[in-house]
Design an enzyme around this catalytic site. Sequence first.
Site, short mmCIF file in Angstrom:
data_model
loop_
_atom_site.label_atom_id
_atom_site.label_comp_id
_atom_site.label_asym_id
_atom_site.label_seq_id
_atom_site.Cartn_x
_atom_site.Cartn_y
_atom_site.Cartn_z
N SER A 1 42.87 21.58 42.79
CA SER A 1 43.18 21.21 41.45
C SER A 1 43.39 22.36 40.27
O SER A 1 43.27 23.48 40.66
CB SER A 1 42.12 20.53 40.86
N1 SAM Z 1 37.86 20.05 45.01
C1 SAM Z 1 39.14 20.59 45.87
C2 SAM Z 1 39.28 22.04 45.84
O1 SAM Z 1 38.59 22.62 44.80
O2 SAM Z 1 40.16 22.56 46.19
C3 SAM Z 1 40.39 19.61 45.55
C4 SAM Z 1 40.43 18.41 46.19
S1 SAM Z 1 41.70 17.66 46.42
C5 SAM Z 1 42.53 17.15 44.78
C6 SAM Z 1 40.98 15.97 46.96
C7 SAM Z 1 40.22 16.05 48.28
O3 SAM Z 1 39.45 14.68 48.53
C8 SAM Z 1 41.27 16.16 49.66
O4 SAM Z 1 41.06 17.36 50.35
C9 SAM Z 1 41.12 14.94 50.25
O5 SAM Z 1 41.19 15.02 51.48
C10 SAM Z 1 39.68 14.55 49.86
N2 SAM Z 1 39.30 13.04 50.10
C11 SAM Z 1 40.01 12.06 49.73
N3 SAM Z 1 39.10 11.10 50.12
C12 SAM Z 1 37.95 11.32 50.68
C13 SAM Z 1 36.89 10.76 51.06
N4 SAM Z 1 36.72 9.68 51.18
N5 SAM Z 1 35.79 11.79 51.51
C14 SAM Z 1 35.99 13.03 51.41
N6 SAM Z 1 37.09 13.75 51.24
C15 SAM Z 1 38.07 12.89 50.52
#
Ligand code: SAM
Length: 221
Positions: free
Chosen positions: A68
């Site tokens: 992000s």
């Molecule tokens: N917080 C992260 C960082 O610091 O890099 C950025 C996260 S990215 C915007 C969103 C993440 O949520 C992705 O890696 C995606 O694979 C994960 N995601 C989506 N649905 C999910 C779920 N049900 N459980 C766990 N992770 C999930």
Amino acid sequence: MNTSQNTDTYATDRFQMVQYQLVSRGIQDERVLKAMSEVPRHLFVPELYRHAAYEDCPLPIGEGQTISQPYMVAIMTQCLGLKGKEKVLEIGTGSGYQAAILSRLASYVYTIERHEGLALRAKKILKQMGYDNIEVIVGDGSLGLPEKAPFHGIIVTACAPHVPERLLNQLETGGRLVIPMGNPYNQILQQVIKTKSEMKSRDILECAFVPLIGEEGWKQE
Ligand code: SAM
């Protein structure tokens, strides 16, 4: 360019990120500003995009996912109101950067990622950096982590179609949930505070996140 020059370059970039992207936009929590001025964001970004690690935008991290924008990390973290002794759950580990920031501000961080490859990479970097108060878990974070509940803070870094009831149930009284809500075209970041008698919600700002995919999120494409 040698390593020490590289380190200096990133320190300057990080300082400027904090001043021009965070302080100037109203981030006031000194602990959040300190964490973001210390955690080396460039180490969480793939080599190809490292030069842009401190720019005012999200960046690709593989698997079609993103780290992000720094401001989004800061405001979401500030909304949790952490003082240092809390147990926090993050859903969407991605690069591990948000978890690293949380680990500087809370006592323990559980973070769940559905892509095993991303989770393993994040785990490796966090270990190399010596951040030992974080556990990375592979799974569907939309269900939360009931066996470790209740949490003071739950932060969801992917966009949900609705507030997952199970996450609210895993918050302690006084606890906070920060979650982007909406659809791919129209999203709002919400803060929910659990009081003894109710859930108090407030809209924070418009945002654009990848979808939360899971049982309490969107169905897999
Ligand atoms: N917080 C992260 C960082 O610091 O890099 C950025 C996260 S990215 C915007 C969103 C993440 O949520 C992705 O890696 C995606 O694979 C994960 N995601 C989506 N649905 C999910 C779920 N049900 N459980 C766990 N992770 C999930």
